[in-house]
Write a protein that holds these residues in place. Structure first.
Motif, PDB file in Angstrom:
ATOM      1  N   ALA A  47     -10.867  27.751  50.346  1.00  0.00           N
ATOM      2  CA  ALA A  47     -10.747  26.619  49.647  1.00  0.00           C
ATOM      3  C   ALA A  47     -10.208  25.357  50.410  1.00  0.00           C
ATOM      4  CB  ALA A  47     -10.006  27.013  48.140  1.00  0.00           C
TER       5      ALA A  47
ATOM      6  N   ALA B 208     -15.136  18.513  34.435  1.00  0.00           N
ATOM      7  CA  ALA B 208     -14.098  19.351  35.058  1.00  0.00           C
ATOM      8  C   ALA B 208     -12.512  19.088  34.173  1.00  0.00           C
ATOM      9  CB  ALA B 208     -13.744  19.289  36.231  1.00  0.00           C
TER      10      ALA B 208
ATOM     11  N   SER C 248     -13.017  24.075  52.676  1.00  0.00           N
ATOM     12  CA  SER C 248     -14.064  23.660  52.053  1.00  0.00           C
ATOM     13  C   SER C 248     -13.978  22.059  51.891  1.00  0.00           C
ATOM     14  CB  SER C 248     -14.300  24.317  50.763  1.00  0.00           C
ATOM     15  OG  SER C 248     -13.398  23.714  49.811  1.00  0.00           O
TER      16      SER C 248
ATOM     17  N   ALA D 165      -8.020  24.316  41.972  1.00  0.00           N
ATOM     18  CA  ALA D 165      -7.609  23.067  41.438  1.00  0.00           C
ATOM     19  C   ALA D 165      -7.641  23.093  39.895  1.00  0.00           C
ATOM     20  CB  ALA D 165      -8.524  21.861  41.845  1.00  0.00           C
ATOM     21  N   VAL D 166      -8.571  23.522  39.126  1.00  0.00           N
ATOM     22  CA  VAL D 166      -8.359  23.524  37.868  1.00  0.00           C
ATOM     23  C   VAL D 166      -7.550  24.271  37.157  1.00  0.00           C
ATOM     24  CG1 VAL D 166      -9.628  24.184  35.575  1.00  0.00           C
ATOM     25  CG2 VAL D 166     -10.907  23.085  37.358  1.00  0.00           C
TER      26      VAL D 166
ATOM     27  N   ARG E 125     -12.527  25.951  45.984  1.00  0.00           N
ATOM     28  CA  ARG E 125     -11.569  24.917  45.690  1.00  0.00           C
ATOM     29  C   ARG E 125     -11.531  24.239  44.037  1.00  0.00           C
ATOM     30  NH1 ARG E 125     -14.559  20.021  48.706  1.00  0.00           N
ATOM     31  NH2 ARG E 125     -15.670  20.218  47.033  1.00  0.00           N
ATOM     32  N   ASN E 126     -12.677  24.265  43.518  1.00  0.00           N
ATOM     33  CA  ASN E 126     -12.687  23.708  42.176  1.00  0.00           C
ATOM     34  C   ASN E 126     -11.722  24.457  41.125  1.00  0.00           C
ATOM     35  OD1 ASN E 126     -14.203  21.399  42.908  1.00  0.00           O
ATOM     36  ND2 ASN E 126     -15.899  22.569  42.501  1.00  0.00           N
ATOM     37  N   SER E 127     -11.937  25.815  41.367  1.00  0.00           N
ATOM     38  CA  SER E 127     -11.307  26.604  40.498  1.00  0.00           C
ATOM     39  C   SER E 127      -9.866  26.843  40.654  1.00  0.00           C
ATOM     40  CB  SER E 127     -11.927  28.267  40.770  1.00  0.00           C
ATOM     41  OG  SER E 127     -13.400  28.463  40.417  1.00  0.00           O
TER      42      SER E 127
ATOM     43  N   VAL F 240     -16.794  25.842  47.805  1.00  0.00           N
ATOM     44  CA  VAL F 240     -16.602  24.687  46.989  1.00  0.00           C
ATOM     45  C   VAL F 240     -16.189  25.034  45.602  1.00  0.00           C
ATOM     46  CG1 VAL F 240     -17.809  22.633  45.960  1.00  0.00           C
ATOM     47  CG2 VAL F 240     -18.114  23.320  48.073  1.00  0.00           C
ATOM     48  N   GLY F 241     -16.784  26.243  45.084  1.00  0.00           N
ATOM     49  CA  GLY F 241     -16.202  26.779  43.689  1.00  0.00           C
ATOM     50  C   GLY F 241     -14.823  27.172  43.803  1.00  0.00           C
TER      51      GLY F 241
END
Length: 220
Positions: free
Chosen positions: A39, A148, A42, A90-91, A86-88, A83-84
């Motif tokens: 993550a 998001a 990325s 962060a959320v 990283r987003n997961s 990228v997914g």
């Protein structure tokens, strides 16, 4: 003076040694560290641009060029996973932060004040629990639109009563202790006692619950 139940340094070191000699813990730690590293990387680099569509390369099998293959739009799946991740993460982090930032003060307030305040906070928690997290997410998305940020808000709202209950239960176990009675006899108010004595002694409970909610936030 704040009284805390700290783990002795040598015992903590022994605990770390036991943890890292445990095969299950070590496996989980390595996987978690690997996902976190992917993550972080990325942010600076991915093998391919995840927003670029290459229809000619669609649905390719794993290869030295595309490690996990490509999807039906020709996008590199490994890059999308990076990228997914990283987003997961962060959320989940922000959602847990919302739960801790709002839920812990509510739970500590309910334990300190008791009576009507305690009853009101707990009934509000029950009201939030009455709506499943998925249903809350659908409602928020229907009102404010997809995104998001709305997902973070939905998960964060669901985390609030979880941390409120944990904080309240832990605080209620601390309030009858002798050092709390001594602090009250010294003239300290409930707010100061909560900040100096109660919260430091329930932080381990909150950390454990935080890791659980973090994992659930990633799955959500």
């Amino acid at each position: 003076m704040t009284l805390r139940f700290d783990i002795p340094e040598e015992n903590f070191a022994d605990m770390l040694v036991k943890a890292f000699t445990n095969r299950s813990f070590l496996t989980g730690f390595v996987i978690t560290a690997l996902v976190a590293a992917v993550a972080i990387v990325s942010f600076f680099w991915t093998p391919f641009d995840v927003t670029r569509l290459i229809i000619a390369d669609k649905t390719q099998a794993p290869s030295p060029t595309h490690w996990f293959g490509t999807d039906h739009f020709g996008r590199d799946i490994f890059s999308m996973i990076m990228v997914g991740a990283r987003n997961s993460i962060a959320v989940a982090l922000v959602a847990v932060g919302i739960g801790i930032g709002v839920g812990v003060p509510l739970g500590a307030l309910a334990a300190a004040r008791g009576g009507v305040v305690d009853e009101a906070v707990m009934r509000l928690n029950d009201l939030v629990f009455a709506f499943p997290a998925l249903l809350s997410a659908i409602m928020i998305t229907a009102i404010f639109g997809p995104g998001a940020l709305n997902a973070i808000i939905a998960i964060g709202i669901f985390n609030i009563p979880v941390f409120a209950r944990v904080a309240r239960a832990g605080a209620l176990a601390i309030w009858p202790r002798e050092f709390i009675l001594a602090a009250r006899a010294a003239g300290k108010g409930k707010t100061l006692i909560t900040l100096e004595h109660v919260l430091p002694n329930i932080v381990t409970l909150l950390l454990v619950q935080g890791t659980i909610q973090f994992a659930l936030g990633i799955l959500a």
